[in-house]
Design a protein around this motif. Structure first.
Motif, short mmCIF file in Angstrom:
data_model
loop_
_atom_site.label_atom_id
_atom_site.label_comp_id
_atom_site.label_asym_id
_atom_site.label_seq_id
_atom_site.Cartn_x
_atom_site.Cartn_y
_atom_site.Cartn_z
N VAL A 99 50.41 34.03 42.26
CA VAL A 99 50.73 35.71 42.86
C VAL A 99 49.47 36.43 42.58
O VAL A 99 49.61 37.31 43.74
N ILE A 100 48.56 36.39 41.75
CA ILE A 100 47.51 37.50 41.82
C ILE A 100 46.80 37.18 42.76
O ILE A 100 46.17 37.85 43.54
N ALA A 101 46.61 35.64 43.10
CA ALA A 101 45.61 35.39 44.25
C ALA A 101 46.14 36.11 45.53
O ALA A 101 45.39 36.54 46.60
N ARG A 102 47.59 36.19 45.82
CA ARG A 102 48.24 36.75 47.06
C ARG A 102 47.87 38.13 46.82
O ARG A 102 47.58 38.82 47.96
N ILE A 103 48.16 38.82 45.98
CA ILE A 103 47.95 40.33 45.67
C ILE A 103 46.48 40.70 46.20
O ILE A 103 46.37 41.86 46.92
N LEU A 104 45.59 39.78 45.73
CA LEU A 104 44.15 40.29 45.94
C LEU A 104 43.68 39.58 47.27
O LEU A 104 42.38 39.77 47.82
N GLY A 105 44.55 38.74 47.98
CA GLY A 105 44.12 38.42 49.44
C GLY A 105 43.22 37.28 49.18
O GLY A 105 42.32 37.12 50.07
N ALA A 106 42.99 36.72 47.91
CA ALA A 106 41.88 35.80 47.74
C ALA A 106 42.12 34.24 48.04
O ALA A 106 43.41 33.75 47.62
N SER A 107 41.28 33.52 48.27
CA SER A 107 41.67 31.85 48.12
C SER A 107 41.84 31.60 46.52
O SER A 107 41.11 32.05 45.81
N LEU A 108 42.53 30.52 46.18
CA LEU A 108 42.95 30.19 44.78
C LEU A 108 42.38 28.77 44.69
O LEU A 108 42.70 27.64 45.50
N VAL A 109 41.24 28.75 43.81
CA VAL A 109 40.75 27.37 43.63
C VAL A 109 41.78 26.74 42.45
O VAL A 109 42.51 27.49 41.59
N VAL A 110 42.10 25.61 42.60
CA VAL A 110 43.09 24.79 41.71
C VAL A 110 42.74 25.11 40.30
O VAL A 110 41.48 25.10 39.93
N PRO A 111 43.79 25.61 39.67
CA PRO A 111 43.69 25.93 38.21
C PRO A 111 42.85 24.98 37.27
O PRO A 111 43.43 23.75 37.45
N PRO A 139 45.65 42.78 30.20
CA PRO A 139 46.61 43.45 29.38
C PRO A 139 47.97 42.79 29.62
O PRO A 139 48.00 42.22 30.35
N LEU A 140 48.80 43.11 28.74
CA LEU A 140 50.06 42.76 28.79
C LEU A 140 50.96 43.43 30.16
O LEU A 140 50.53 44.74 30.07
N HIS A 141 51.67 42.71 30.84
CA HIS A 141 52.65 43.46 31.44
C HIS A 141 52.01 44.14 32.77
O HIS A 141 52.31 45.45 33.11
N VAL A 142 50.75 43.80 33.21
CA VAL A 142 50.03 44.59 34.58
C VAL A 142 50.97 44.29 35.76
O VAL A 142 51.51 43.50 35.95
N SER A 143 50.91 45.16 36.62
CA SER A 143 51.63 45.42 37.59
C SER A 143 50.64 44.85 38.96
O SER A 143 49.43 44.86 38.70
N ALA A 144 51.12 44.70 39.85
CA ALA A 144 50.37 44.46 41.21
C ALA A 144 49.35 45.54 41.38
O ALA A 144 48.30 45.44 41.95
N GLU A 145 49.94 46.98 41.49
CA GLU A 145 48.91 47.97 41.54
C GLU A 145 47.62 47.98 40.57
O GLU A 145 46.72 48.09 40.97
N TRP A 146 48.12 47.62 39.38
CA TRP A 146 46.84 47.59 38.29
C TRP A 146 45.81 46.37 38.77
O TRP A 146 44.82 46.55 38.39
N ILE A 147 46.56 45.21 39.18
CA ILE A 147 45.66 44.13 39.75
C ILE A 147 44.67 44.55 40.58
O ILE A 147 43.41 44.29 40.72
N ARG A 148 45.21 45.25 41.68
CA ARG A 148 44.32 45.66 42.77
C ARG A 148 43.45 46.74 42.27
O ARG A 148 42.15 46.71 42.64
N SER A 149 43.66 47.70 41.67
CA SER A 149 42.86 48.71 41.18
C SER A 149 41.54 48.00 40.25
O SER A 149 40.45 48.55 40.01
N ARG A 150 42.06 47.20 39.49
CA ARG A 150 41.16 46.52 38.51
C ARG A 150 40.23 45.55 39.15
O ARG A 150 39.12 45.51 38.57
N TYR A 151 40.77 44.81 39.80
CA TYR A 151 39.80 43.44 40.40
C TYR A 151 39.64 43.45 41.62
O TYR A 151 38.68 42.77 42.02
N LEU A 152 40.05 44.17 42.83
CA LEU A 152 39.99 44.18 44.22
C LEU A 152 38.38 44.56 44.69
O LEU A 152 37.78 43.70 45.25
N LYS A 153 37.97 45.58 44.07
CA LYS A 153 36.59 45.90 44.27
C LYS A 153 35.58 44.99 43.82
O LYS A 153 34.30 44.60 44.20
#
Length: 520
Positions: free
Chosen positions: A158-170, A223-237
């Protein structure tokens, strides 16, 4: 007339009957006799002669015999028209009906809910561009036991989808408790995982040569219970700048309340993409089939290991020695206590925060209708106290097995010491059971609950510990029939009927797939 006996199915028609039905007598039945032109009407012969009446009577008997034979033929097995075994109703055993029939095995109707993963047009429109992007990659290290790792893999997709990133097998972190060094492809079917999610997220087995030397941006604890918006704002750049993002400590950090499309993606990963590796799936299926070979069975997840008693702040109640062992461990390592350190053991118990012990599980199952012939598969690690801890269950339910009991010689040898493999086998056998119950919550119980709901609301019993335990304490003053009635009433709403995720905030859609992932 010299005719041989004619056999019709299972009944033989006597030759005397056949021979008596001559062509002339049959003809007299089917064709009206003509009046003789030379005879006056007052002298016309009766319509039915004695011979005709006798023939009619014999034909009537023959038709009756043929009808009976036809019914017998339908009831008897026949190699050409028999009902397939999987369509037959299970037989009911004589005497104790608990083995193959009875209220305990009744399944909920599911209120008409069925899997329904329909993504929005906007989601579909964005998919092609996201999947084709090869500029940024997400690395995720997942930890804990097998079911805990499953949860983190779902969130990683789900996080890879939010960021538009390719996911390396966990990457599965080496489990320091069980010393398990399993990799993703050892536990899960990697090819299936990639194929099912091909339209959602681009998944690769390793970083490409263009990014292999890249120094990734690292997040050690989300952090706990982060939203999709938090993921983008924190990691996208950061991921756009570095090209690679490495996430650790992801355990249950992503919010349970995401936009509808992302909730459906969670379900697609959990219920469709994450299948066990073929060898594991085959072994688990074999053991489940051995349980099913003699009728339905209950899968019971017993959480009675030493670490569970320590972490929950509860006592096993086996003896003073075992209770002291748990208390001493908790004093030495107070950080292991998961929550509510200010509560006493008795307060925790009455609040429903403790696992049920074997005696309590036995009493609950009997009250809900399980009988002595009920077949039980018990999943979980070795309980504190070994067989002594399980004795009440073994005494009441002699058909009591685990994977070691059911495996053929050598089947489990290659998996010895591999906790994730053993947990996967338990997961498969529990998922295929007719009824499932866990003595306490946990990742496996949550995963099985969601899968059983998604598969058609197969019966799932959630012990109502908070309300039932006072009756256990005072059961000596309550007649058995009344105790059983109360137990059934307390669990009527938790016997597998769909429970809406939206009825309570913060619920995981992979445990409560209605209404986001199922519809009527």
């Amino acid at each position: 007339m010299g005719k041989a006996k004619k056999k019709v199915s299972y009944i033989s028609v006597p030759s005397q009957i056949i021979s008596s039905l001559s062509s002339s007598s049959l003809h007299s039945l089917l064709v009206s006799p003509k009046k003789s032109a030379s005879s006056p009407s007052s002298k016309t012969l009766p319509f039915f002669s004695c011979r005709t009446l006798a023939s009619f009577f014999l034909l009537f008997i023959l038709l009756g015999l043929l009808t009976i034979s036809s019914h017998l033929d339908r009831l008897s097995p026949h190699p050409c028209n028999s009902v397939p075994p999987d369509r037959l109703e299970p037989p009911v055993m004589d005497g104790d009906r608990g083995s193959w029939a009875g209220e305990f095995w009744e399944q909920p109707d599911g209120m008409g809910y069925r899997p329904c993963l329909e993504f929005s047009d906007e989601y579909h429109d964005a998919s092609a561009a996201l999947v084709s992007d090869r500029r940024k990659y997400l690395l995720v290290v997942v930890s804990g036991g097998m079911n805990q790792q499953r949860n983190q893999i779902v969130d990683a997709v789900v996080i890879a989808r939010i960021l538009g990133a390719s996911l390396v097998v966990p990457i599965l972190q080496v489990n320091v408790i069980w010393d398990d060094e399993s990799e993703f492809s050892d536990i899960f079917d990697l090819d299936h995982f990639k194929k099912v999610l091909a339209e959602e997220v681009h998944i690769v087995s390793s970083l490409p040569s263009t990014h292999i030397m890249t120094r990734p941006a690292v997040e050690r604890r989300t952090p706990l219970h982060v939203s999709a918006e938090w993921i983008r704002s924190r990691y996208l750049k950061r991921i756009n700048r570095e090209g690679v993002l490495l996430l650790r400590g992801l355990d249950s950090r992503l919010s349970k309340d995401l936009p509808s499309d992302l909730q459906k993606l969670r379900c697609k990963v959990a219920f469709h993409a994450l299948k066990f590796a073929p060898a594991l799936a085959e072994l688990g299926t074999k053991i489940a089939n051995r349980m099913h070979s003699k009728g339905p069975y209950l899968a019971l997840h017993l959480r009675m290991e030493k670490d569970v008693w320590v972490r929950t702040g509860c006592l096993p109640g086996l003896s003073y020695e075992f209770d002291k062992m748990v208390s001493d461990e908790r004093k030495r390592r107070p950080e292991l206590l998961t929550a509510r350190s200010n509560m006493s053991y008795h307060e925790r118990k009455l609040s429903g925060l403790c696992p049920l012990n074997a005696q309590e599980v036995t009493r609950l199952l009997k009250a809900l209708g399980a009988t002595k012939s009920t077949r039980i598969y018990w999943a979980g690690g070795e309980p504190l106290g070994g067989k002594q801890a399980l004795q009440p269950l073994m005494d009441e339910f002699p058909h009591f097995y685990n994977k070691e009991d059911l495996a053929l010689p050598g089947e489990l040898e290659s998996y010895a010491g591999r906790a994730s493999f053993m947990a996967a086998v338990d997961h498969i056998v529990s998922e295929r059971s007719d009824v499932f119950m866990a003595s306490h919550g946990g990742n496996m119980g949550r995963a099985i609950q969601g899968q059983r709901a998604y598969a058609g609301h197969k019966k799932f019993i959630t012990p109502n510990k908070r309300q039932m335990l006072p009756y256990f304490v005072n059961s000596s003053n309550i007649p058995a029939s009344e105790f059983n009635r109360v137990m059934k009433e307390l669990h009527r709403d938790s016997l597998g009927q769909p429970e809406l995720r939206t009825s309570k905030a913060g619920r995981d859609v992979t445990k409560y797939p209605v209404p986001e992932c199922m519809c009527r």
